[in-house]
Design a protein around this motif. Structure first.
Motif: not given
Ligand code: HEM
Lengths: 140, 676
Positions: B407-415
């Motif tokens: 989910f941290l990686f997903l958060l990065l991708l969301t940005g």
């Protein structure tokens, strides 16, 4: 420019590899074996290393509270095992005589099951009403 | 009377549904317009018919008809009115009827609207009728909520029997949110049947163009929004009622609702690849299929007792019905997929790693990896038993270890993702778009570290939250600035116009921002504290900035339960903040105890008080938790829902994606590549 497909394959490979590694660690940390009370008694020494989960019914009148600890007997198919609950979370409200309990923890040297987790369900509520039978269904 | 009427209504619905299903399929094969119209009308009647059945069941609850097994098992005379109504979905029989009713409601809307979809709608209607038929058969013949209680008389015959009072409703369900949580969750679960039906129908008919995608995306957003809200309310209910200080335990029932949410989120993004670039078609239909299968599977998990759970309030041997249904649906999907593969050929290839396409690909990959990990962990007892003969479960450490980094990686991708151009992104635009967010993200990290924050995951989460927030804010700011310079409006008007112009994009960004806030709330859990203490009158427990003192203790009863209530004074420094009254209750009808949790909620942290028990000598035991930032989780969830509503609102520039528009799309892509 090298082929983007290769780059993708490498990136995806690293990603999935890392996740698989984390998954393996996580599983080793929290793997819990479900066993019956009878099996627990037969396992003897080999039961000591593993995290175990045992289910059964709380023997009526066996619950003793010693400060934060709770001792009781767990019964399944006429076999019983002494349990001491040493977990952090408060004992659930549903933990009463005859309740169905699920304990998770380790089998101690002292022949007592040391539970870190305790779940309980009041048994009576979940049983079907007496006399209920499919033949009484108006739909058929 | 009402029970006969109710079960008659269900039978009528089965008949209408069977007709809608069979006639719908025949009409599809023969193209007979009259038959097609009759199938549609039969489908439309199911909703009003089932509404009668639901009204009857409610009537039985209100009339205290304990001769009906379902009523006797889930209600009692003194149950408050609200809970007599919510008892409708407290058990298996009622909740399955409720499932059918919601599905019939969706079907009603689909059949009454969407006239313009040509061949697609009738077939989608028939598919929905097929799904509905399965549930209605269960309602009518397998787990009818209208079954009377019966007892065996002395002469061995069965005769009806009505106990003087019911067994009452599980006290855990006697909480106001229970009036909303199950319906929303079901609206989400069931809602995914609609995109499923349209996707399958489009596949079967080789529906030309991407019209179905438009319809499917809308319905997916609706179902996804309800599912998000349902999950959120489930978490809130667990937090406010279960008393262990947390909101998410990776319990099988929670996981069951989370999995379709993950695949649904993946679909919402990958579908844009198909709209814009004609890519990932195979992937998209399977995402829709899998999301629907996971929804049915979730219902199955909660109802079958395959895996044990704290949320599952009803279990019975209907498991094999669901397993059979899942297999049939899967086989049908697979069959049409293999027969219609040519329809799904991709029109473009991936060109660069730094592109919008690639970011969507990673977004999907990561969401599916999370879904797979959750599925694996949930089913591990079943899998391990099948393979090794030993039943082994994995606990929260497994789920957290895998999912937190995902989910941290997903958060990065969301940005990152939304700022990348389609096809490929230049270094110039990367620098322009990401310098400020990266700097602010890093500054946040340094600042927090300086203030003594040392939890690595929480630090990363806060840094990423700052990063993503800046990317989103700058998107809004840039757009609004252009409108301002063109029209001379105020900032507020410019922002409103910007959002209205492309509700889908800016709604999506608002959803993203909501997710960021949710993450901040979750990251707070890294700093949880707790304490347990025996507390006689006047004793004080200190936790963090708070001091809690026992002021009073009262015992008494209401018609519904007996209680033991403490009055606690909560102070911070010298200031009295509030009085909290945690309670231990014993419900009379069900003879079940319940502890009423008390929460003093703040922007910075929640003080969570649980009346854990009473010692041998009668002294109360209090367990107190200090949970930082939890409120932001609920606020973030609210922002997600708001964003979903905005994205659903028709924009002034509707996304047109007919095949003939591909050329126009290319132009837009070029504009995008230039920095949009
Ligand atoms: C848990 C994480 C996420 C959630 C819940 C989420 C949710 C959403 C939703 C609901 C929409 C609106 C879709 C529509 O209206 O059809 C959207 C749009 C979008 N999302 Fe996400 N998203 C997440 C993560 C990501 C990630 C990782 C990326 C990076 C690739 C991304 C990129 C986008 C883009 C580019 C849009 C479309 C904006 C536009 O129309 O230009 N999202 N998102």
């Amino acid at each position: 420019m090298s082929n983007p497909k290769v780059k993708f394959a490498i990136a995806i490979g690293i990603l999935l590899g890392a996740l698989a590694w984390l998954a393996v660690i996580g599983m080793q940390e929290s793997k819990t074996y479900y066993i019956t009370v009878a099996e627990l008694k037969q396992m003897g020494e080999s039961a000591r290393e593993k995290r175990l989960r045992v289910g059964g019914r709380v023997v009526a009148g066996s619950i003793q509270r010693e400060g934060r600890r709770v001792r009781f007997l767990l019964e399944q198919n006429d076999e019983t095992v002494p349990v001491v609950y040493v977990g952090r979370d408060p004992v659930p409200d549903t933990f009463v005589d005859h309740a169905e309990a699920l304990v998770e923890g380790r089998w101690g040297e002292d022949g007592v099951f040391h539970a870190q987790k305790l779940q309980a369900k009041c048994a009576s509520k979940y049983e079907p009403a007496e006399g209920e039978s499919p033949s009484a269904s108006p739909g058929t | 009377m009402m029970d006969s009427l109710g079960s008659f209504a269900v039978l009528l619905a089965v008949t209408a549904c069977a007709y809608a299903f069979i006639a719908g399929i025949v009409a599809h094969r023969t193209g007979h317009p009259v038959l097609r119209e009759t199938a549609r009308r039969a489908g439309v009647t199911i909703f009003p018919t089932l509404s009668v059945a639901i009204a009857c069941l409610w009537g039985l609850f209100l009339a205290n008809e304990f001769s009906i097994a379902y009523v006797a098992n889930h209600s009692n005379r003194d149950l408050p009115l609200l809970y007599k109504l919510t008892a409708l979905w407290a058990g298996q029989e009622g909740s399955l009827l409720f499932w059918s009713w919601i599905l019939s409601g969706y079907m009603f809307v689909v059949l009454v609207r969407h006239r313009e979809e040509g061949e697609l709608r009738p077939l989608a209607g028939a598919i929905l009728a097929g799904v509905q038929l399965f549930f209605l058969i269960l309602n009518a013949f397998v787990v009818s909520p209208f079954r009377p209680l019966a007892e065996v008389a002395a002469d061995g015959t069965m005769r009806p029997f009505a106990p003087p009072d019911g067994r009452g409703l599980n006290p855990l369900l006697q909480y106001p949110e229970m009036a909303l949580h199950p319906p929303t969750l079901y609206l989400g679960y069931v809602g995914f049947s609609v995109p499923f039906a349209f996707a399958l129908a489009a596949l079967i008919t080789r529906s030309p163009g991407e019209r179905w995608i438009h319809v499917t995306r809308r319905w997916t957003m609706i179902a996804w929004g309800f599912l998000s809200l349902g999950i959120l309310m489930g978490a809130h209910w667990a937090y406010a009622v279960l008393g262990w200080g947390g909101y998410w335990a990776w319990d099988p029932v929670e996981n069951a609702s989370f999995m379709p949410w993950l695949t649904g989120t993946a679909f919402l993004h990958s579908v844009m690849m198909q709209e814009r670039r004609g890519m990932l078609k195979v992937w998209n239909v399977w995402l829709v299929f899998i999301t629907f299968l996971l929804c049915v599977f979730g219902t199955f998990l909660t109802r079958s007792g395959v895996v044990s759970s704290v949320h599952a309030f009803a279990q019975s041997p209907i498991g094999h019905w669901f397993a059979g249904f899942l297999l049939v649906v899967f086989a049908v999907c697979l069959f049409f997929f293999t027969r219609r593969r040519d329809y799904l050929r991709s029109e473009h290839r991936l060109e660069a790693v730094l592109s919008r396409e690639a970011s969507f690909l990673f977004n999907n990959l990561v969401l599916l990896a999370a879904c797979f990990a959750v599925l694996w962990g949930t089913l591990f007892p079943v899998i391990s038993e099948a393979i090794t003969g030993n039943k082994v479960s994995v606990g929260p450490p497994f789920f957290n270890r895998v999912n937190i980094p995902i989910f941290l990686f997903l958060l990065l991708l969301t940005g990152v993702g939304p700022l990348l151009a389609w096809r490929r992104t230049s270094w110039e635009s990367l620098k322009r778009n990401f310098t400020a967010p990266t700097l602010i993200g890093v500054a946040t990290g340094v600042l927090l570290f300086a203030f003594g924050v040392r939890e690595p995951y929480a630090l990363i989460a806060f840094m990423l939250a700052a990063f993503v927030t800046v990317t989103i804010v700058s998107e809004f700011w840039r757009g609004a600035r252009v409108i301002r310079s063109q029209t001379g409006r105020t900032w507020g008007q410019a922002l409103a116009q910007l959002v209205l112009r492309n509700t889908r994009r800016y709604g999506g960004y608002i959803v993203h921002f909501g997710i960021v806030v949710v993450f901040v709330g979750i990251a707070g859990a890294a700093f949880n504290k707790e304490r347990e203490m025996e507390m006689p009158m006047g004793a004080t427990l200190e936790l963090g900035r708070y001091a809690v003192t026992v002021k009073d203790r009262a015992q008494g009863e209401t018609p519904n339960y007996i209680y033991d209530r403490l009055t606690l004074e909560v102070r911070r420094g010298d200031k009295v903040l509030t009085m909290l009254m945690p309670e231990r209750r014993l419900y009379k009808a069900s003879e079940q105890p319940l502890t009423k949790v008390m929460i003093h909620s703040g922007w910075r942290e929640d003080l969570y008080i649980y009346f854990a028990g009473v010692t041998e000598t009668g002294v109360p035991i209090i367990h107190a938790y200090l949970n930082p930032l939890v409120r932001w989780l609920w606020i973030g969830g609210g922002i997600v829902i708001l964003g979903t509503l905005i994205a659903l609102y028709p924009g002034r520039q509707p996304m047109k994606v007919a095949v003939s528009e591909r050329a126009a799309t290319r132009e837009r892509e070029v504009a995008y590549a230039k920095g949009d």
